[in-house]
Structures are given as C-alpha cells and as structure tokens.
Design a protein around this motif. Structure first.
Motif, PDB file in Angstrom:
ATOM      1  N   UNK A  45       8.479   5.146   4.869  1.00 43.01           N
ATOM      2  CA  UNK A  45       7.539   4.112   5.640  1.00 43.01           C
ATOM      3  C   UNK A  45       7.586   2.992   4.930  1.00 43.01           C
ATOM      4  N   UNK A  46       7.627   2.778   3.541  1.00 45.98           N
ATOM      5  CA  UNK A  46       7.605   1.336   2.932  1.00 45.98           C
ATOM      6  C   UNK A  46       8.858   0.433   3.453  1.00 45.98           C
ATOM      7  N   UNK A  47       9.982   1.162   3.444  1.00 44.38           N
ATOM      8  CA  UNK A  47      11.430   0.360   3.680  1.00 44.38           C
ATOM      9  C   UNK A  47      11.222   0.042   5.291  1.00 44.38           C
ATOM     10  N   UNK A  48      10.858   0.978   6.114  1.00 44.08           N
ATOM     11  CA  UNK A  48      10.647   0.458   7.502  1.00 44.08           C
ATOM     12  C   UNK A  48       9.688  -0.671   7.660  1.00 44.08           C
ATOM     13  N   UNK A  49       8.619  -0.545   6.928  1.00 45.95           N
ATOM     14  CA  UNK A  49       7.695  -1.571   7.031  1.00 45.95           C
ATOM     15  C   UNK A  49       8.203  -2.838   6.707  1.00 45.95           C
ATOM     16  N   UNK A  50       8.791  -2.876   5.610  1.00 47.06           N
ATOM     17  CA  UNK A  50       9.494  -4.167   5.036  1.00 47.06           C
ATOM     18  C   UNK A  50      10.581  -4.710   5.886  1.00 47.06           C
ATOM     19  N   UNK A  58       0.892  -1.256  -0.291  1.00 51.02           N
ATOM     20  CA  UNK A  58      -0.053  -0.043  -0.029  1.00 51.02           C
ATOM     21  C   UNK A  58       0.908   1.473   0.010  1.00 51.02           C
ATOM     22  N   UNK A  59       1.969   1.225   0.960  1.00 54.31           N
ATOM     23  CA  UNK A  59       3.040   2.504   1.000  1.00 54.31           C
ATOM     24  C   UNK A  59       3.410   2.557  -0.341  1.00 54.31           C
ATOM     25  N   UNK A  60       4.014   1.738  -1.208  1.00 55.90           N
ATOM     26  CA  UNK A  60       4.538   1.767  -2.367  1.00 55.90           C
ATOM     27  C   UNK A  60       3.636   2.333  -3.737  1.00 55.90           C
ATOM     28  N   UNK A  61       2.347   1.746  -3.319  1.00 53.23           N
ATOM     29  CA  UNK A  61       1.404   2.183  -4.216  1.00 53.23           C
ATOM     30  C   UNK A  61       1.029   3.486  -3.953  1.00 53.23           C
ATOM     31  N   UNK A  62       0.824   4.203  -2.759  1.00 52.75           N
ATOM     32  CA  UNK A  62       0.921   5.454  -2.546  1.00 52.75           C
ATOM     33  C   UNK A  62       2.192   6.484  -3.151  1.00 52.75           C
ATOM     34  N   UNK A  63       3.169   5.900  -2.852  1.00 46.24           N
ATOM     35  CA  UNK A  63       4.383   6.443  -3.442  1.00 46.24           C
ATOM     36  C   UNK A  63       4.232   6.734  -4.889  1.00 46.24           C
ATOM     37  N   UNK A  64       3.825   5.784  -5.716  1.00 48.83           N
ATOM     38  CA  UNK A  64       3.704   5.798  -7.081  1.00 48.83           C
ATOM     39  C   UNK A  64       2.658   6.781  -7.597  1.00 48.83           C
ATOM     40  N   UNK A  65       1.623   6.682  -6.677  1.00 45.68           N
ATOM     41  CA  UNK A  65       0.504   7.528  -6.988  1.00 45.68           C
ATOM     42  C   UNK A  65       0.841   9.025  -6.863  1.00 45.68           C
ATOM     43  N   UNK A  66       1.369   9.415  -5.676  1.00 44.46           N
ATOM     44  CA  UNK A  66       1.712  10.953  -5.321  1.00 44.46           C
ATOM     45  C   UNK A  66       2.849  11.150  -5.994  1.00 44.46           C
ATOM     46  N   UNK A  67       4.029  10.393  -6.531  1.00 42.16           N
ATOM     47  CA  UNK A  67       4.993  10.757  -7.338  1.00 42.16           C
ATOM     48  C   UNK A  67       4.824  10.631  -8.793  1.00 42.16           C
ATOM     49  N   UNK A  68       3.679  10.429  -9.248  1.00 41.15           N
ATOM     50  CA  UNK A  68       3.590   9.987 -10.587  1.00 41.15           C
ATOM     51  C   UNK A  68       4.089  10.959 -11.535  1.00 41.15           C
ATOM     52  N   UNK A  86       8.250  15.280  -1.832  1.00 38.85           N
ATOM     53  CA  UNK A  86       8.499  15.159  -0.429  1.00 38.85           C
ATOM     54  C   UNK A  86       7.239  13.882  -0.102  1.00 38.85           C
ATOM     55  N   UNK A  87       6.211  13.998  -0.375  1.00 40.66           N
ATOM     56  CA  UNK A  87       5.225  12.898  -0.094  1.00 40.66           C
ATOM     57  C   UNK A  87       5.711  11.717  -0.479  1.00 40.66           C
ATOM     58  N   UNK A  88       6.274  11.526  -1.640  1.00 42.79           N
ATOM     59  CA  UNK A  88       6.757  10.208  -2.284  1.00 42.79           C
ATOM     60  C   UNK A  88       7.938   9.717  -1.364  1.00 42.79           C
ATOM     61  N   UNK A  89       8.966  10.920  -0.786  1.00 44.52           N
ATOM     62  CA  UNK A  89       9.723  10.240   0.080  1.00 44.52           C
ATOM     63  C   UNK A  89       9.263   9.727   1.289  1.00 44.52           C
ATOM     64  N   UNK A  90       8.507  10.442   1.972  1.00 50.53           N
ATOM     65  CA  UNK A  90       7.866   9.940   3.151  1.00 50.53           C
ATOM     66  C   UNK A  90       7.316   8.613   2.902  1.00 50.53           C
TER      67      UNK A  90
END
Length: 408
Positions: free
Chosen positions: A103-108, A64-74, A95-99
């Motif tokens: 979070x995705x990295x920490x979750x993984x 989900x975090x990866x999807x949000x990063x792709x959506x906000x950083x499209x 900035x939002x894509x970096x956050x």
C-alpha cells in the motif's frame, strides 16, 4: 489477555527473544478489524489529499503505512539473518508487513503523479514507440545471432589451424625418423647408395612443398646440421665419405657429393621471418624466394642463385656470399669451374636481389652486392676500401667460419 510465543514446544526458547519482548500480537477476534482500521486511515488521508490537491496529505499517508509496516514487522526486522524456522514462525507479521509495504508503494506512485501523467499520454504514440522497440529488438537479436555465428567460425578456424600444425609436426617428425633410419641403417649408408640419396631428395622435395615456412625452416636446419646438404669428399672406389680426423667429414667443394641436393626445390619459396642460421645454401637455387626478415647469419650462400630474391631486413652477419676478396670474386656461372683461391665464379648470383635494410652487412659484402647488381639502400653503400667495423661487444653471436676446402 494471554500472550504466547510462536517458538515450537520441542525447541528450547531463547531468553534473548523473550527478554526483548518479540512476541506475537494478542490473540483476539478484534485484532484483524483493528489492523484494517489502521490501514484505512492513511488510505483516507491519501484520497483526501488527491481530492484537495494537497501532496502533503498523500506523503503523510505513505509515511503512516511505512510506520505501520515497521511496527507490525518489528519482530521480522529483529530476526533477519537468524535460522529459517525463526523466519517461518513470524508469518502473520510478515503478511501484514507485506500488505503495508504494498500500500505504501502504491500510495507513493499515486502521490508522485504517475497515474495522471499516464492518463495524458497518447496511446497511439505509445503503440508506435512499442513497434520501434520491437524492431530494435529484432535488429539486436539479428546482430547477436551474427556475432555468435562469427565466434563459431573463429573457434572452428582456430581449431583447424591447430590441428594442421599438429599434423604438420607429425609429418616432419616422420620425415626426420625416415631420414635417420636411412642414414643409420646397418645394411647401407644413405650417403653410400645413389638410389637412397635419390629417394631422400624426392621425399624432401615433396615435403617442402606441403609445409608452411616454419616447417621448411625446420627441415633445412635439420639437413644442414646433419651435414646432408654439404658436399662431402668421398672414396672414389666405395663412395663412402672420408672422415677428417676431427669427428666430422671432409668437405670437397669441387668434387664432393651432397646427400640431399636442394637444386631448385626452394625457387619462389616463402621463408620470410624464419630462422635459417648456419644453413648451407651453397649452389642452391633461391630465385624469387622471399627471405625478408630471415636470420641468415653464418649461412653459406656461395654459388647460390639469389636472382630477384627478397632479402629486405635479413640478418647477414658473417654470411658467406663469395670466397676470396671482393675485387677478384665473381658470381657463379654455368659451365665455369669455380676457383676457390681467387674467388672467381664462386659468389652468389645477386642480380636483381633486394637487400634493402639488410642488417649487419660487412663492407666486403656491400662491395660485392653493389658490384654485381644487388639493390641496396643508397645511403648505406660504403666505399670499397672502407675499414671493417668493429664487432659489438654486446653481440654474443658465436662465429662460424666458412669451411675450408682441401687444395684440389
């Protein structure tokens, strides 16, 4: 709700960006809260998966975090490779894509069980392991320092050797120039005045003791090619050398005078592996000299002292060891007048000399060496009356017949 692009007003807008819908998110005070809510839902799923020991929920949060990063950083992904100002115009999405990616990295990492594994580690063992790594690092640093010092020594040594070679060549060139000036001086020929010959011999002896074997070979080739080592026939009144009418000087083996008499200059000298082709060593003392691997083809060794010399692997093609036939030739002896008709007392002194593995020896040369005490390979000693071997058609070595002295 209004939308506006982040393209500066003073720059023209690109239709491709407008048509592709790469626009900034709506300007609304509720937008940050929505973004936080979207980021919090995967966080709740990750926490729930940890409590219920369900890795599926954790990996779902990561996706989900990866999807949000792709959506906000499209807009960012679509503009990679464009000009720098286009990158800067999308800083809110960046900035939002970096956050989201953080979070995705920490979750993984949390979902992979790394944190739980770290909690079960023995920190004392980790401390000991760190000390081992530290000691290993110090050893590697010491090895690196030793390697650097060794390389500096190698470079310094090579530079010193190169400088010595240059200095030696300059010294030899100065010697050649000095000898040439003495020979060509209009005030007096070198081969006319005994004092000048003595000075030339002294300079030669001093220089031969101060250069390496390749420098010695250069000096010997120069002197021999300039006829400064050969006994020249002279006018008995003026002492001038007598021309032979063919563009050279007449040689007199019995009564001739050498411009430079080698004498004992080369006793014990190291000349191995050098080019000494056609050098006149007649009556010179080469006792205990190292001549292994030398090219001695066409050299004149009549009357030379080769006692205990090392000539292993030397090339003796057509080298003149004696005059006449092997049956009548004999080594030179002090106080005995050489007979250049029969060869008596004209040959080289070869007792104790090592001629093993010598190359291109003729049957006559082998017979003379065996007769007078030279050391040869046992299997290579031919009978005295064996026929002379044919010359190799591929051998392009130019013949150099020994000089013929006038009848005394």
């Amino acid at each position: 709700m209004t939308y506006k692009t982040l393209v500066p007003e003073h720059l023209p807008q690109e239709p491709s960006l407008l048509e592709s819908g790469i626009l900034l998110s709506p300007v609304s005070p509720w937008q940050p809260l929505i973004h936080l809510l979207l980021l919090g839902i995967p966080a709740f799923l990750l926490l729930l998966g940890k409590l219920m020991a369900q890795p599926v929920l954790g990996w779902g949060a990561v996706l989900a975090w990866l999807g949000l990063a792709g959506w906000w950083g499209r807009s960012l992904w679509a503009q990679i490779g464009r000009r720098l100002w286009q990158w800067l115009t999308t800083w809110p999405q960046l900035a939002w894509a970096g956050v989201a990616l953080s979070l995705a990295l920490m979750g993984g990492v949390a979902g992979s069980g790394v944190f739980s594994a770290l909690g079960s580690l023995s920190w004392e063992a980790i401390g000991a392991l760190g000390e081992v790594f530290g000691a290993t690092g110090q050893i590697l640093i010491a090895i690196l320092a030793a390697y650097i010092a060794w390389r500096q020594y190698i470079i310094s040594r090579d530079l010193t050797i190169q400088q010595n070679i240059i200095t030696q060549q300059q010294t030899i060139d100065a010697y050649f120039e000095g000898i040439s000036n003495l020979v060509l001086s209009p005030d007096g020929q070198l081969d006319d005045w005994p004092l000048e010959r003595a000075i030339a011999a002294g300079r030669t002896a001093a220089l031969l003791n101060g250069v390496d074997r390749f420098g010695k070979a250069k000096i010997l080739r120069f002197l021999s090619t300039a006829n400064l080592l050969s006994p020249l026939r002279r006018d008995e009144h003026l002492g001038r050398p007598i021309l032979d009418g063919k563009g050279g000087y007449q040689r007199d083996r019995l009564h001739g005078i050498r411009v430079v008499n080698l004498g004992t200059m080369l006793e014990g000298a190291d000349l191995h592996g050098t080019l000494l082709r056609a050098v006149d060593f007649s009556e010179a003392s080469l006792e205990r000299a190292n001549l292994s691997g030398c090219d001695l083809s066409h050299t004149n060794l009549c009357g030379a002292n080769l006692r205990n010399a090392d000539l292993r692997g030397a090339d003796l093609y057509r080298a003149l060891l004696f005059v006449g036939s092997p049956q009548t030739a004999s080594p030179a002896q002090p106080g005995q007048k050489p007979d250049f008709k029969t060869g008596a007392y004209t040959g080289a002194i070869v007792a104790g000399a090592d001629f093993r593995q010598a190359r291109r020896l003729s049957p006559e040369q082998r017979a003379y060496l065996v007769t007078w005490g030279a050391e040869l390979d046992p299997a290579s000693e031919p009978p005295l009356n064996s026929p002379r071997p044919r010359s190799d058609p591929a051998d392009k070595t130019e013949s150099f017949p020994p000089p013929v002295s006038p009848s005394p």
